[in-house]
Write an enzyme that holds these catalytic residues in place. Structure first.
Site, mmCIF file in Angstrom:
data_model
loop_
_atom_site.group_PDB
_atom_site.id
_atom_site.type_symbol
_atom_site.label_atom_id
_atom_site.label_comp_id
_atom_site.label_asym_id
_atom_site.label_seq_id
_atom_site.Cartn_x
_atom_site.Cartn_y
_atom_site.Cartn_z
ATOM 1 N N THR A 160 108.890 3.033 60.252
ATOM 2 C CA THR A 160 108.162 4.211 59.769
ATOM 3 C C THR A 160 108.972 5.005 58.753
ATOM 4 O O THR A 160 110.179 5.179 58.907
ATOM 5 C CB THR A 160 107.834 5.111 60.976
ATOM 6 O OG1 THR A 160 107.011 4.365 61.868
ATOM 7 C CG2 THR A 160 107.122 6.378 60.557
ATOM 8 N N GLY A 199 113.613 6.070 66.923
ATOM 9 C CA GLY A 199 114.241 6.372 68.206
ATOM 10 C C GLY A 199 115.655 5.834 68.275
ATOM 11 O O GLY A 199 115.926 4.731 67.792
ATOM 12 N N GLU A 454 103.380 3.206 68.422
ATOM 13 C CA GLU A 454 102.998 1.787 68.555
ATOM 14 C C GLU A 454 101.540 1.566 68.155
ATOM 15 O O GLU A 454 100.842 0.758 68.765
ATOM 16 C CB GLU A 454 103.235 1.289 69.985
ATOM 17 C CG GLU A 454 104.684 1.245 70.399
ATOM 18 C CD GLU A 454 105.503 0.295 69.548
ATOM 19 O OE1 GLU A 454 105.044 -0.831 69.318
ATOM 20 O OE2 GLU A 454 106.595 0.697 69.104
#
Lengths: 692, 692
Positions: A160, A199, A454
């Site tokens: 992303t 993350g 997701e």
């Protein structure tokens, strides 16, 4: 599961207490029901993990929300600790892919119910990273696989960008090959192309599997590739020069995760760090395709995210279960109003409105638990088959497409149902539900991003409707069987409510399944016709599809996921050898969930002319209320059968001992500084001029 | 509002930027629209308060969530600071009740949009406390009124107990008169009767208006009364002996409020602290009723909470507006996917699905803003009339009942609509909506209890349906006019969709209003018949009523609130002298909200046989999508017309400058410690055995 072979002794008993008033009314053994919902071996794993976590102070839940920096520290330490705990016996790694993955998924479910941030950190840093590495990398990258597995490195998966989430095709980070030094030069053109939301990247990752556009030195764009990009020195956690990496800051929840952003400026990485399964660059700078259609392999790599989505679905069903358990137990214990002004009050679980608000979520938790389990089995079997079998490629492609469609519709269904259950439970528990100690706020804030990550639910759901529309408009290719009904479309659409009710009683599973098949065919026909009509009128396909979402493809995707769940559940409940004592309650749960879902589609049934006698709407609604009433005396025991242990549920108003007010008293009296004068009292005392 | 007389110069301009692409397409002046939604004098007050708060560092928003103890400290200091700020000119107190209350309500709206905890603290500690004091106390208590007003004392209103919220009739705290010392002895029988959730009580209140059962020394129970109970020494904030008072701990939101619990043990207060407007105890211990029906006066005291509910509704509409503004601005700026794989991407506001998800909330904010304003006017006029006029008691009672019904249905409608808007906005803004800096999480967590406090939505809504059913079953007494349609019930129920559409075009407000009147009559008839039938079958009234909630009274209550809102809005838009440039957009907003609401009731229309030609459902849905499409180019300007200043909106993704990515960049780079190595890095570095 026949009567003789069931061992329930490993499931801990629940404490006696006020909930027994309702528990004693159930006509089934909740432990046996629990073992219907989850296999013994799965359940044993979960209890084992729960025990490990409960006995380790590092996993104790703080009473107050910690500063986000502290939350990140603890989650990172927990992640390191995992390697030293007896999580999985060493022979797990000798099991088949299916069995091993199911083992690890069960471990994750237990961890997630206690420490959601930790679960996501592991999923990203080990699961997704390694899946992507396997799919895209080659032998030379396998040392990273093992290191991630053993938690020797902290990894991240950087796809992303700030301006691009769902549309990965517009990623703008570049990796340009320099034959002089045999390196790739990674660059971020501007902040909008900064990798973002990654993350583990904010504070801890030392390496990031980064998606970037590969350019050879001749300036040719070879499309998106994956690169292993070192981020920080593992010994100091200091970023390398050329890497501007940081933490994106506080989020609504999951603050144990250090979500980060990174920008690269002429940052050089070795040629070998290209994940080169689909294409490679030779030392002198030529691009070599390893397969003719690399996009398909890349698609397969992205497909490996299915495991992530299944994990989210498993977690969401557990979250849904927790919310329903809290609301049911509270409703059994809380009394308010009654028949006479001065007479005894009644438990709020007795109110039809409360039942209707809460029980469908309890039933949904049960139905969806079965469904996600079966779906996972199908997925795992397919992957295992693909590893073993080099034949039957076409069939496998079809299976993968179908599973992708089911997942793409079921992930939205399950995450949204959990989202709604938490909110309804919060309100159904009144003010006490608003205490942090109820855990409903934590559940909500941590669950929330599941609807987005997701695959954004609204975008992902379109992949299911697109697949269904392809089946509708072409030849039906449904090896898993979820779209076989389309072959009977003419017969299905020729039916209406009277025809179906003439063959199947309203209380039967078959009635529900047949109604759903009509609904799906109607929505497929409507959506397909609308798109075809638009295109015939000269509209662009992009517009035609976008205009067919509301009241069309969107409802279709949702109905398909519900149909799949109900269908799976029916198969399980109608299997031979099922303990007859369980069958009644399992039937009842099916009907509560099914009527509730049908009611939500009622306008579509109406619009499609399914029943203009008005009996369908009246019957479904009346039956839903009746079945809720029937469920009332069993609800607490059903909740027991899907509840995590109190340690994981972590709700002062939902404990299994039923000592609602004693637990609240303990909570109030012992929260830090509860009874103390505030340290800042001098800052706020009333001005001396006051005489009161 | 005619063209000549509108002064918009006091409304600050918005910065030029990327949002102008859509702003420039609007065919109206957003400032004039803003002045349609809010009167100039109200808006001037709000801008003044916003300016005061923005320029005082004590009201600056922290970038990270502070520990709850710090949040409480700051909110308490802010509350003290209010007395020293130029909030209201001194002559406000010489205004009429209506004008003064509207002034203070406008101040509250502005404060709430910046500091919700502070707003609630003031509402509880000044507004509700003083209203209750006025209604229940007498001259001897007025010094407390003034002290609370001037913030010389911190007060609390203690009604709710641990085991009793909605059912105040079961309160168990006692106040027993002791003639020997001329004192009341306050006792809490057990923890379940501890006062609980009381705002300001946890750490700061020095006095609590406490509801307890009054016993005279002869053991006679005289029912619930209010008492002024000293809690803490105002100079030291130490509780008095006999008072066990504490803070209930962390909540999901609003942690600036110190919600507390308190238990009394033989705690003595002077006889004069009884609020004795309805009944008194003489020094020697005789109970004297001042009125024959004290319950009615107590009812009036509780009715004074209407002001609190109106405040919640005003705040909720602002919250709804903020959520819609953030989602609309983000949708205009965010681009994702497009017509061709390699072509330009389109703003997500162009997607019909996105429009359908977001625009109805934008329209709802506009319609409900008008409605709550009009409802407040009606309420204020009624209270003023009741103060001035001792005649017409019966008419006044009817008006009060009707206003109570409208409020009891509208508070649930507005709080739930805001709740849903926040969640949809969060998801519609994707991952970036999950940043704390988007402010959507704060909005959600702070708004959440609105659905519960001041009357749980599900319980409160029943008071509206009960009132409507009384009108249906008896003579219609509707001086405000909200239920006058019931007098035409036979004619209304004789109509169906074809009859109405024959008289009014689908795009007309009249079509909507007539459809709603049919819906309300159908639901009234259905609910009333169900209850009567149940009672005729021997069911208890309690059961009959409870069984008629789902698909009956509950839907009725909601539809009634929507009808009232749409009806009010229609009156405003159809008033003479309305700027014709505004009329188009106002009509469009009406239709988007109305079709969206009608669609949610579609199953009921179906069930009631309103239209079996299927045209109604198809037309309403098609028109909703069409009107959303028409609204697209105006949506950003509508959002501007209801948006608070950026300082109050406080959303990095919703700023009026439209510099989405620049603002995100600033946010990421400057969040505390963003780019720093964590202080705890040594706790988490990978074990030395790693070679990577």
């Amino acid at each position: 599961m026949s009567t003789e072979t069931v061992d329930t002794s490993f499931i801990p008993d629940l404490p006696k207490g006020p909930l027994c008033e309702y528990r004693d009314r159930a006509k089934f053994d909740w432990k046996r029901l629990r073992l219907f919902f989850e296999e013994e071996k799965v359940l044993r794993i979960k209890y084992k993990i729960w025990k490990i976590l409960e006995s380790d102070p590092l996993f104790a839940k703080p009473k107050q929300t910690l500063p986000t920096d502290q939350q990140k520290r603890i989650a990172a330490m927990q992640m390191n600790r995992m390697a030293h705990l007896d999580i999985a016996p060493s022979d797990v790694y000798n099991l088949s892919f299916q069995e091993k993955t199911r083992y690890l998924m069960s471990v994750n479910e237990a961890i997630h119910s206690v420490c959601p941030s930790l679960s996501v950190k592991i999923a990203l840093g080990v699961g997704l990273f390694n899946n992507a590495l396997l799919a895209m990398g080659t032998e030379r990258h396998m040392k990273y696989y093992k290191a991630a597995w053993n938690r020797e490195i902290v990894t991240a998966l950087a796809i992303t960008e700030v301006a691009h989430g769902s549309n990965t095709k517009c990623i703008r980070t570049t990796a340009t090959y320099d034959p002089k030094t045999q390196e790739f030069i990674i660059n971020t053109p501007d902040f909008e192309a900064a990798k973002c939301w990654v993350g583990n990247l904010g504070k801890t990752a030392t390496i990031a599997l980064t998606f970037a556009i590969l350019y050879t030195s001749d300036g040719v764009n070879h499309g998106l590739h994956g690169f292993l990009v070192p981020i920080r020195d593992p010994q100091t956690l200091k970023p390398y020069p050329g890497v501007l990496v940081g933490d994106i800051g506080e989020k609504i929840g999951l603050n144990g995760i250090d979500n980060g952003f990174v920008m690269f400026t002429n940052y050089r990485i070795p040629r070998e760090n290209l994940l080169n399964r689909t294409g490679d660059v030779t030392p002198d700078g030529s691009y070599v395709s390893v397969f003719t259609e690399p996009s398909k392999i890349l698609g397969a790599a992205l497909e490996s995210f299915s495991a992530g989505r299944l994990g989210i679905m498993q977690e969401s069903v557990n979250t849904l279960s927790s919310a329903a358990v809290i609301a049911v137990r509270y409703a059994a214990l809380r009394k308010q109003f009654g028949y006479e002004m001065d007479g005894p009050e009644v438990s709020i679980i007795e109110y039809p409105l409360q039942q209707w608000r809460v029980f469908p979520y309890l039933a949904a938790a049960c139905v969806l638990k079965i469904s996600v389990y079966e779906l996972t089995n199908t997925y795992l079997a397919t992957v295992e088959k693909s590893q073993a079998d080099s034949n039957g490629f076409e069939m496998l492609t079809q299976i993968v497409s179908e599973i992708h469609a089911v997942i793409s519709s079921s992930k939205p269904l399950m995450t949204w149902t959990a989202r709604d259950a938490i909110q309804e439970a919060r309100e159904a528990c009144g003010g006490h539900g608003y205490l942090k100690a109820s855990n409903l706020g934590e559940l909500r804030n941590n669950h929330d991003p599941s609807c987005t990550y997701e695959g954004d639910n609204n975008v992902l759901g379109q992949q299911a409707s697109n697949w269904l529309l392809r089946q509708w408009e072409g030849t039906v290719e449904s090896p898993v069987g979820t779209a076989k009904f389309i072959q009977r479309r003419d017969r299905i659409l020729a039916l209406n409510y009277s025809d179906i009710i003439a063959r199947f009683p309203l209380d039967s599973m078959d009635f529900v399944i047949h109604s759903y098949e009509w609904l799906l065919c109607f929505l497929l026909k409507k959506t397909s016709s609308a798109m075809k009509h638009a295109i015939s009128q000269g509209h662009h396909k992009f517009d035609a599809r976008n205009n067919a979402q509301v009241y069309g493809a969107r409802d279709l995707s949702r109905a398909y996921a519900e149909y799949y769940a109900l269908y799976n559940y029916q198969k399980r409940v109608e299997a031979p050898n099922l303990d007859p004592k369980l069958k009644d309650i399992l039937n009842l749960l099916f009907l509560v969930y099914a009527y509730w879902c049908l009611d939500k589609h009622m306008t579509t049934f109406y619009e499609g002319g399914f029943d203009l006698s008005l009996k369908f709407v009246k019957e479904v609604r009346a039956r839903l209320l009746q079945k809720c009433r029937e469920l009332k005396d069993s609800a607490v025991s059903v909740a027991d059968a899907i509840a995590p242990p109190d340690f994981a549920l972590n709700s002062v108003i939902g404990r299994s001992d039923g000592l609602l007010y004693q637990n609240l008293q303990m909570e109030f009296m012992t929260n830090p500084g509860a009874l103390e004068r505030p340290s800042w009292w001098k800052d706020v005392i009333t001005p001396p001029k006051s005489k009161l």
